[in-house]
Design an enzyme around this catalytic site. Structure first.
Site, PDB file in Angstrom:
ATOM      1  N   HIS A 257       4.933  -7.423   1.533  1.00 25.82           N
ATOM      2  CA  HIS A 257       3.476  -7.494   1.707  1.00 25.82           C
ATOM      3  C   HIS A 257       2.758  -6.398   0.918  1.00 25.82           C
ATOM      4  O   HIS A 257       3.254  -5.302   0.727  1.00 25.82           O
ATOM      5  CB  HIS A 257       3.102  -7.433   3.192  1.00 25.82           C
ATOM      6  CG  HIS A 257       3.604  -6.217   3.922  1.00 25.82           C
ATOM      7  ND1 HIS A 257       3.610  -6.129   5.280  1.00 25.82           N
ATOM      8  CD2 HIS A 257       4.131  -5.046   3.485  1.00 25.82           C
ATOM      9  CE1 HIS A 257       4.079  -4.966   5.659  1.00 25.82           C
ATOM     10  NE2 HIS A 257       4.406  -4.288   4.583  1.00 25.82           N
ATOM     11  N   ASN A 258       1.580  -6.778   0.434  1.00 26.77           N
ATOM     12  CA  ASN A 258       0.659  -5.881  -0.282  1.00 26.77           C
ATOM     13  C   ASN A 258       1.148  -5.461  -1.664  1.00 26.77           C
ATOM     14  O   ASN A 258       0.512  -4.621  -2.308  1.00 26.77           O
ATOM     15  CB  ASN A 258       0.352  -4.602   0.520  1.00 26.77           C
ATOM     16  CG  ASN A 258      -0.168  -4.886   1.908  1.00 26.77           C
ATOM     17  OD1 ASN A 258      -0.760  -5.926   2.162  1.00 26.77           O
ATOM     18  ND2 ASN A 258       0.067  -3.963   2.824  1.00 26.77           N
TER      19      ASN A 258
END
Length: 352
Positions: A257-258
């Protein structure tokens, strides 16, 4: 049972045509009419085959080469056996790839499983979803509410497109893949079994053990990205996971994620990128590279296979090792460890 042939050449090309299409220099103009009907590795060759050899390090197959023509660098041209057309190019592999795409256009881009056109009656498409004319939706596909699929896109058998997910035009979504919470650009290829947009691995420690942190971000995949079979791209936690245009990702790669990946990157199989890593443009990662979370990899950096990254990498540098470090330092360490492992030779003669 006959041996199946999955890819058939579009037509034959003369050596002269190959020279014109690639900008290669034909060593002997008398060979310009030799016909090219297939491509092959230099180690196997064959009648009518075009092969390539890039530099003296890769020149061993030339000793026994059997082929119609060879694309090669100038330093090995004298090693090519008589009767084989020589096409000299500073970048023979790229020239070879171009001719391969012309000979086998069906192999350049993946195709659907069933050969269906239009929308299969055995697909499930929510009434609120929008599928543009010219898209192909095969049997077993599920498309959720308010999702969209652009013209020219092929969604292969049993793929799942989640609610509100947007797939651009001229894309390919492989069989048994799933895409959710994502915005996908044009010309994107997502191979079989890939998982895009599932929860990121976000947990907070607590008295009762790990507690889930809601993952409310998206995945943004820009134009002409390719994602290999069984790779995963987690959606963002609070911000988005972003993959820049023309980046190519191999099979079995994990992107957490991210993560933000720049343009024109190449990431080889079994690599893993932890959460919130930022990767610049034109970065190359060898197979099995691992990146700790929140790192920054500068544009143009190269990470050797099986490297374990614990620190930021400046732009343009080459790193290797575990933990990874600049290549020159890593090579000195490898040499020292090897010397220590071998030890000094035993001296002295027999005691008899």
């Amino acid at each position: 049972m006959t041996d199946p042939v999955f890819f058939v050449p579009s037509r034959r090309y003369s050596v002269g045509e190959v020279a014109g299409l690639t900008g290669a220099t034909l060593a002997d103009p008398k060979h310009s009419e030799i016909a090219i009907s297939t491509i092959a590795a230099a180690s196997s060759g064959g009648d009518g085959a075009l092969v390539f050899v890039d530099g003296k390090r890769n020149a061993a197959p030339l000793k026994s080469l059997h082929a119609a023509a060879v694309l090669c660098t100038a330093d090995v041209a004298d090693l090519v056996p008589d009767g084989i057309a020589i096409l000299v190019s500073p970048r023979p592999q790229q020239a070879f790839a171009r001719i391969g795409r012309l000979l086998y256009p069906d192999a350049e881009r993946p195709v659907g499983v069933s050969g269906e056109t239009g929308i299969s009656p055995f697909a499930h498409i929510d009434p609120t979803a929008h599928v543009e004319a010219g898209a192909v939706i095969e049997a077993g596909v599920v498309i959720g509410p308010n999702a969209a699929v652009g013209a020219g896109t092929v969604v292969s058998a049993n793929a799942v497109i989640g609610r509100s997910t947007q797939i651009g035009r001229d894309c390919y979504v492989g069989p048994h893949s799933s895409i959710q919470y994502a915005l996908v650009g044009n010309g994107v290829i997502i191979h079989a079994g890939a998982r895009i947009g599932q929860d990121g691995f976000g947990f907070a420690g607590g008295a009762r053990g790990p507690e889930r942190i809601p993952q409310i971000g998206r995945v943004i995949i820009q134009d002409n990205v390719e994602i290999g079979a069984n790779s995963t791209v987690d959606r963002g936690a609070m911000s988005d996971t972003i993959i820049g245009e023309n980046t190519k990702i191999d099979n079995l790669v994990q992107i957490a994620h991210n993560v933000r990946i720049g343009r024109n990157c190449v990431i080889a199989g079994l690599s893993g990128i932890s959460g919130s890593v930022v990767v610049g443009d034109n970065v190359m990662m060898g197979g099995g590279v691992g990146l700790a979370d929140h790192l920054s990899i500068g544009s143009g950096a190269q990470l050797a296979a099986r490297s374990g990254l614990m620190h930021d990498v400046p732009a343009g540098e080459v790193w290797a090792g575990f933990p990874a470090k600049p290549m020159k330092l890593a090579m000195r360490e490898f040499a020292l460890i090897r010397k220590m492992a071998i030890g000094k030779p035993k001296g002295g003669g027999s005691s008899d």
